[in-house]
Design a protein around this motif. Structure first.
Motif, PDB file in Angstrom:
ATOM      1  N   VAL A  36       0.876  -1.178   0.000  1.00 26.62           N
ATOM      2  CA  VAL A  36       0.000   0.000   0.000  1.00 26.62           C
ATOM      3  C   VAL A  36       0.906   1.218   0.000  1.00 26.62           C
ATOM      4  CG1 VAL A  36      -0.291  -0.223   2.501  1.00 26.62           C
ATOM      5  CG2 VAL A  36      -1.803   1.278   1.256  1.00 26.62           C
TER       6      VAL A  36
ATOM      7  N   GLY B 206      -6.334  10.394   4.865  1.00 24.21           N
ATOM      8  CA  GLY B 206      -7.229   9.251   4.987  1.00 24.21           C
ATOM      9  C   GLY B 206      -7.330   8.383   3.745  1.00 24.21           C
TER      10      GLY B 206
ATOM     11  N   GLY C  25      -1.799  11.644   4.772  1.00 29.34           N
ATOM     12  CA  GLY C  25      -2.411  12.273   5.933  1.00 29.34           C
ATOM     13  C   GLY C  25      -3.838  12.730   5.712  1.00 29.34           C
TER      14      GLY C  25
ATOM     15  N   VAL D  22       0.804   5.722  -0.828  1.00 32.30           N
ATOM     16  CA  VAL D  22       0.107   6.951  -1.212  1.00 32.30           C
ATOM     17  C   VAL D  22       1.178   7.980  -1.562  1.00 32.30           C
ATOM     18  CG1 VAL D  22      -1.354   8.836  -0.351  1.00 32.30           C
ATOM     19  CG2 VAL D  22      -1.934   6.451   0.189  1.00 32.30           C
TER      20      VAL D  22
ATOM     21  N   GLY E 192      -6.401   4.576   4.451  1.00 33.41           N
ATOM     22  CA  GLY E 192      -7.481   3.932   5.204  1.00 33.41           C
ATOM     23  C   GLY E 192      -8.696   3.684   4.327  1.00 33.41           C
TER      24      GLY E 192
ATOM     25  N   ASN F 211       8.266   0.637  10.666  1.00 32.48           N
ATOM     26  CA  ASN F 211       7.280   1.345   9.835  1.00 32.48           C
ATOM     27  C   ASN F 211       6.065   1.764  10.674  1.00 32.48           C
ATOM     28  OD1 ASN F 211       5.544   2.327   7.861  1.00 32.48           O
ATOM     29  ND2 ASN F 211       6.227   0.845   6.336  1.00 32.48           N
TER      30      ASN F 211
END
Ligand SMILES: CC(C)(COP(=O)(O)OP(=O)(O)OC[C@H]1O[C@@H](n2cnc3c(N)ncnc32)[C@H](O)[C@@H]1OP(=O)(O)O)[C@@H](O)C(=O)NCCC(=O)NCCS
Length: 182
Positions: free
Chosen positions: A95, A105, A103, A97, A108, A135
């Motif tokens: 995963v 969301g 930060g 981003v 999630g 991590n």
């Protein structure tokens, strides 16, 4: 193995999940190169061959998800697969981003979207992932996911440092999040 309930409307397809204009849905065949870039630029993940991300977007799209910005460009992804000998377990492989979008969301939301979508087709009752001990962001991400879903997290070393062919790789600790109900 394939009989289950129907996924909620908002996770069946590309779904707007934020007022900021990003959407989450299945990877498309052409996304592999950008997923490879995101993995490389994360500076944390093991970067696999570009070939593997291209094939993943074709063959494991059902168990993976991509977050896109308003222009449709992937800014985050989660790749996973159902374990062949435990088809109720979704193994989250990677995963990531884009740093400019962290930060908010997105990671999630990717995990929530993916697990709910998979549970619409398969009898999903557990999510697994491996995390290296340093991590913190990943620990928090999966800890928060477990709390949202009312599940426990059990931790065992899956791949000790010595299992890797080159020195310096940290141990990979298996985090198993269960039981899950959708
Ligand atoms: C880990 C990563 C995917 C998180 O993405 P993100 O979109 O910023 O995460 P979210 O905003 O959804 O946050 C999820 C949770 O993790 C926490 N979190 C995220 N980044 C964090 C950080 N750097 N330090 C501490 N906590 C962090 C958030 O506070 C949130 O917890 P909460 O719900 O209890 O508030 C992102 O930092 C990343 O791409 N890192 C590099 C790649 C990587 O390490 N991947 C994971 C290993 S496979």
């Amino acid at each position: 193995m394939t009989t289950a309930h129907t996924a909620p409307e908002h996770v069946r397809d590309e779904a707007p999940v934020s007022a900021r204009g990003w959407t989450i849905g299945r990877p498309r065949a052409g996304d592999g190169a950008q997923l490879w870039r995101l993995a490389r630029e994360s500076e944390t993940l093991d970067v696999n061959s570009s070939y593997s991300y291209l094939l993943w977007c074709r063959d494991f799209a059902d168990t993976s998800a991509v977050a896109r910005d308003a222009d449709g460009r992937p800014v985050g992804f989660v790749t996973g697969y159902l374990r062949p000998d435990a088809p109720g377990t979704l193994l989250v492989w990677q995963v990531a981003v884009d740093a400019a979008h962290r930060g908010r969301g997105i990671a999630g939301a990717l995990l929530d979207h993916l697990s709910e979508r998979v549970a619409g087709t398969y009898p999903l009752d557990a999510v697994e992932t491996t995390i290296t001990p340093d991590n913190l962001a990943s620990e928090r991400l999966f800890g928060a996911y477990a709390r949202r879903h009312g599940a426990r997290v059990s931790r065992t070393v899956l791949l000790p440092s010595g299992a890797f062919p080159t020195p310096g790789h940290e141990a990979e600790v298996l985090h198993r999040i269960a039981p899950l109900a959708f």
